[in-house]
Design a protein around this motif. Sequence first.
Motif, PDB file in Angstrom:
ATOM      1  N   LYS A 275       3.256  25.914  -4.355  1.00 42.90           N
ATOM      2  CA  LYS A 275       1.933  25.708  -4.913  1.00 42.90           C
ATOM      3  C   LYS A 275       1.698  24.201  -4.996  1.00 42.90           C
ATOM      4  CE  LYS A 275       1.505  30.057  -7.447  1.00 42.90           C
ATOM      5  NZ  LYS A 275       1.014  30.702  -8.695  1.00 42.90           N
ATOM      6  N   PRO A 276       0.757  23.670  -4.230  1.00 43.64           N
ATOM      7  CA  PRO A 276       0.639  22.214  -4.089  1.00 43.64           C
ATOM      8  C   PRO A 276       0.097  21.512  -5.326  1.00 43.64           C
ATOM      9  CG  PRO A 276      -1.068  23.343  -2.834  1.00 43.64           C
ATOM     10  CD  PRO A 276      -0.129  24.394  -3.317  1.00 43.64           C
ATOM     11  N   PHE A 277       0.406  20.224  -5.380  1.00 40.99           N
ATOM     12  CA  PHE A 277      -0.060  19.316  -6.424  1.00 40.99           C
ATOM     13  C   PHE A 277      -0.975  18.291  -5.770  1.00 40.99           C
ATOM     14  CE2 PHE A 277      -0.034  15.528  -9.002  1.00 40.99           C
ATOM     15  CZ  PHE A 277       0.046  15.965 -10.313  1.00 40.99           C
ATOM     16  N   MET A 278      -2.181  18.138  -6.311  1.00 39.39           N
ATOM     17  CA  MET A 278      -3.168  17.222  -5.741  1.00 39.39           C
ATOM     18  C   MET A 278      -3.633  16.224  -6.791  1.00 39.39           C
ATOM     19  SD  MET A 278      -5.348  20.160  -3.819  1.00 39.39           S
ATOM     20  CE  MET A 278      -4.756  21.415  -4.952  1.00 39.39           C
ATOM     21  N   GLN A 279      -4.191  15.113  -6.328  1.00 43.54           N
ATOM     22  CA  GLN A 279      -4.776  14.137  -7.240  1.00 43.54           C
ATOM     23  C   GLN A 279      -5.931  13.422  -6.555  1.00 43.54           C
ATOM     24  OE1 GLN A 279      -1.553  10.881  -7.603  1.00 43.54           O
ATOM     25  NE2 GLN A 279      -3.449   9.778  -7.139  1.00 43.54           N
ATOM     26  N   SER A 280      -6.827  12.875  -7.367  1.00 44.49           N
ATOM     27  CA  SER A 280      -7.894  12.015  -6.865  1.00 44.49           C
ATOM     28  C   SER A 280      -7.431  10.563  -6.890  1.00 44.49           C
ATOM     29  CB  SER A 280      -9.148  12.181  -7.721  1.00 44.49           C
ATOM     30  OG  SER A 280      -8.856  11.844  -9.071  1.00 44.49           O
ATOM     31  N   LEU A 281      -8.182   9.691  -6.189  1.00 41.16           N
ATOM     32  CA  LEU A 281      -7.891   8.256  -6.199  1.00 41.16           C
ATOM     33  C   LEU A 281      -9.129   7.499  -5.731  1.00 41.16           C
ATOM     34  CD1 LEU A 281      -5.676   6.044  -6.573  1.00 41.16           C
ATOM     35  CD2 LEU A 281      -5.309   6.189  -4.103  1.00 41.16           C
ATOM     36  N   TYR A 282      -9.682   6.673  -6.623  1.00 41.46           N
ATOM     37  CA  TYR A 282     -10.781   5.793  -6.237  1.00 41.46           C
ATOM     38  C   TYR A 282     -10.209   4.581  -5.515  1.00 41.46           C
ATOM     39  CZ  TYR A 282     -14.131   8.239  -9.275  1.00 41.46           C
ATOM     40  OH  TYR A 282     -14.950   9.162  -9.852  1.00 41.46           O
ATOM     41  N   ILE A 283     -10.855   4.184  -4.420  1.00 43.56           N
ATOM     42  CA  ILE A 283     -10.400   2.996  -3.700  1.00 43.56           C
ATOM     43  C   ILE A 283     -11.579   2.108  -3.324  1.00 43.56           C
ATOM     44  CG2 ILE A 283      -8.335   4.101  -2.761  1.00 43.56           C
ATOM     45  CD1 ILE A 283      -9.838   4.186  -0.018  1.00 43.56           C
ATOM     46  N   ASP A 284     -11.332   0.808  -3.360  1.00 43.40           N
ATOM     47  CA  ASP A 284     -12.219  -0.196  -2.788  1.00 43.40           C
ATOM     48  C   ASP A 284     -11.370  -0.909  -1.745  1.00 43.40           C
ATOM     49  OD1 ASP A 284     -13.889  -2.265  -2.109  1.00 43.40           O
ATOM     50  OD2 ASP A 284     -13.879  -3.217  -4.091  1.00 43.40           O
ATOM     51  N   LEU A 285     -11.532  -0.533  -0.484  1.00 49.56           N
ATOM     52  CA  LEU A 285     -10.662  -1.035   0.584  1.00 49.56           C
ATOM     53  C   LEU A 285     -11.098  -2.435   1.000  1.00 49.56           C
ATOM     54  CD1 LEU A 285      -8.241   0.047   2.258  1.00 49.56           C
ATOM     55  CD2 LEU A 285      -9.902   0.562   4.071  1.00 49.56           C
ATOM     56  N   ASP A 286     -10.220  -3.383   0.790  1.00 50.45           N
ATOM     57  CA  ASP A 286     -10.504  -4.782   1.121  1.00 50.45           C
ATOM     58  C   ASP A 286     -10.505  -4.985   2.629  1.00 50.45           C
ATOM     59  OD1 ASP A 286     -10.432  -7.522  -0.661  1.00 50.45           O
ATOM     60  OD2 ASP A 286      -9.738  -7.853   1.389  1.00 50.45           O
ATOM     61  N   THR A 287     -11.253  -5.990   3.087  1.00 42.95           N
ATOM     62  CA  THR A 287     -11.271  -6.295   4.526  1.00 42.95           C
ATOM     63  C   THR A 287      -9.936  -6.848   5.005  1.00 42.95           C
ATOM     64  OG1 THR A 287     -12.215  -8.460   4.020  1.00 42.95           O
ATOM     65  CG2 THR A 287     -13.757  -6.688   4.611  1.00 42.95           C
ATOM     66  N   SER A 288      -9.171  -7.449   4.100  1.00 46.03           N
ATOM     67  CA  SER A 288      -7.858  -7.969   4.464  1.00 46.03           C
ATOM     68  C   SER A 288      -6.810  -6.872   4.313  1.00 46.03           C
ATOM     69  CB  SER A 288      -7.483  -9.155   3.580  1.00 46.03           C
ATOM     70  OG  SER A 288      -6.123  -9.507   3.771  1.00 46.03           O
TER      71      SER A 288
ATOM     72  N   GLY B 235      -8.350   3.935 -10.036  1.00 42.82           N
ATOM     73  CA  GLY B 235      -7.850   3.605  -8.708  1.00 42.82           C
ATOM     74  C   GLY B 235      -7.618   2.124  -8.530  1.00 42.82           C
ATOM     75  N   PHE B 236      -7.788   1.655  -7.268  1.00 38.83           N
ATOM     76  CA  PHE B 236      -7.415   0.290  -6.925  1.00 38.83           C
ATOM     77  C   PHE B 236      -8.369  -0.315  -5.905  1.00 38.83           C
ATOM     78  CE2 PHE B 236      -3.465   2.389  -8.117  1.00 38.83           C
ATOM     79  CZ  PHE B 236      -2.907   1.475  -9.001  1.00 38.83           C
ATOM     80  N   ARG B 237      -8.548  -1.634  -6.025  1.00 36.95           N
ATOM     81  CA  ARG B 237      -9.073  -2.454  -4.942  1.00 36.95           C
ATOM     82  C   ARG B 237      -7.855  -3.012  -4.228  1.00 36.95           C
ATOM     83  NH1 ARG B 237     -12.431  -5.361  -7.769  1.00 36.95           N
ATOM     84  NH2 ARG B 237     -14.165  -4.001  -7.146  1.00 36.95           N
ATOM     85  N   LEU B 238      -7.756  -2.784  -2.914  1.00 35.23           N
ATOM     86  CA  LEU B 238      -6.534  -3.154  -2.195  1.00 35.23           C
ATOM     87  C   LEU B 238      -6.761  -3.104  -0.695  1.00 35.23           C
ATOM     88  CD1 LEU B 238      -4.066  -0.077  -2.581  1.00 35.23           C
ATOM     89  CD2 LEU B 238      -6.529   0.029  -2.276  1.00 35.23           C
TER      90      LEU B 238
END
Length: 321
Positions: free
Chosen positions: A245-258, A269-272
């Motif tokens: 039975k799987p385990f899931m999660q959400s994650l907010y991201i702000d994907l940097d151009t670098s 979440g993370f800016r990364l």
Amino acid sequence: MYQPSTIPYQDHHGFRRNFMPGNLSLGLFFPLEAFEWDTPTMHNQVALARRAEDLGFSTLWFRDVPLRDPDFGDVGQVFDPWVYLGYMAAHTTKIALGTASIALPLHHPLHTAKAAASVDQLSNGRLLLGVASGDRPVEFPAFNVDPDKRGEVFRESCEVIRQAHSSSFEPIRWGGGELLGADLIPKPTTREIPLFVTGHSRQSLDWIARESHGWINYPRPPKIQQMIVDDWRREVITQCGPVYKPFMQSLYIDLDTSPSALPSRIHLGFRLGRDHLRALLETLQEVGVDHVILNLKYGRRPAAEVIEELGKHIVPRFGAF
């Protein structure tokens, strides 16, 4: 560790596309855009959804937000989830379509069962049914729901949906009604649509492990998440034996151009850069997370650019099975 599948939900197309023990897959939350305040534009969503499918994302996820509460900060994909699921099912072919989540106490369980089975049939078995007890205070009086009883209503609704999907012309009785001498149609593509509880939904962990087909949870530091995943695995074995039975999660991201940009925290979440995102996802896979739902709301770049970069550099490492 796990027994070979003889379980209907594990033979479901959407489940098989997303979940394999020891491997992590990636999904995207609608709306597929970054936006300020609480309401997105909903522009170009079909094109972005099709591109995500072509790039190998496993699932597109839809939220159930019937009312706009500006204080809550996010109305999801704006449109009714069942209408929008049907619309997107017609514009895609293989990507799974998930709800994260339908607030069961706000809906009649037979309506939910019929809508879910309809989308599952029309999408050729691509629906993943995430459910929750609801958490927005303005919704309960608007729908005449006692918030203190939503845990009980949630449990009853899960059982009604299960019985309506898996039986024909069998009596179904619950606190809100009874089904006698009639049958719910259509039935889903498998005897059970995979059903995932979000958070605790006012239930105990043993109930979730026993009655659901998986658990949708929230982002936490990997060491803490590992403890929660380990508790989940132990409880599933205790309640059901060696069943996956799987385990899931959400994650907010702000994907940097670098690509090498170091992580900094944003809401849930993370800016990364993508190099650190890949490392984070690898760590989550190691601790036992089976699926991560990425949310682009707080991004600074156009969603099309982010989805393209993720699809070319991240998804191939974790993609659909």
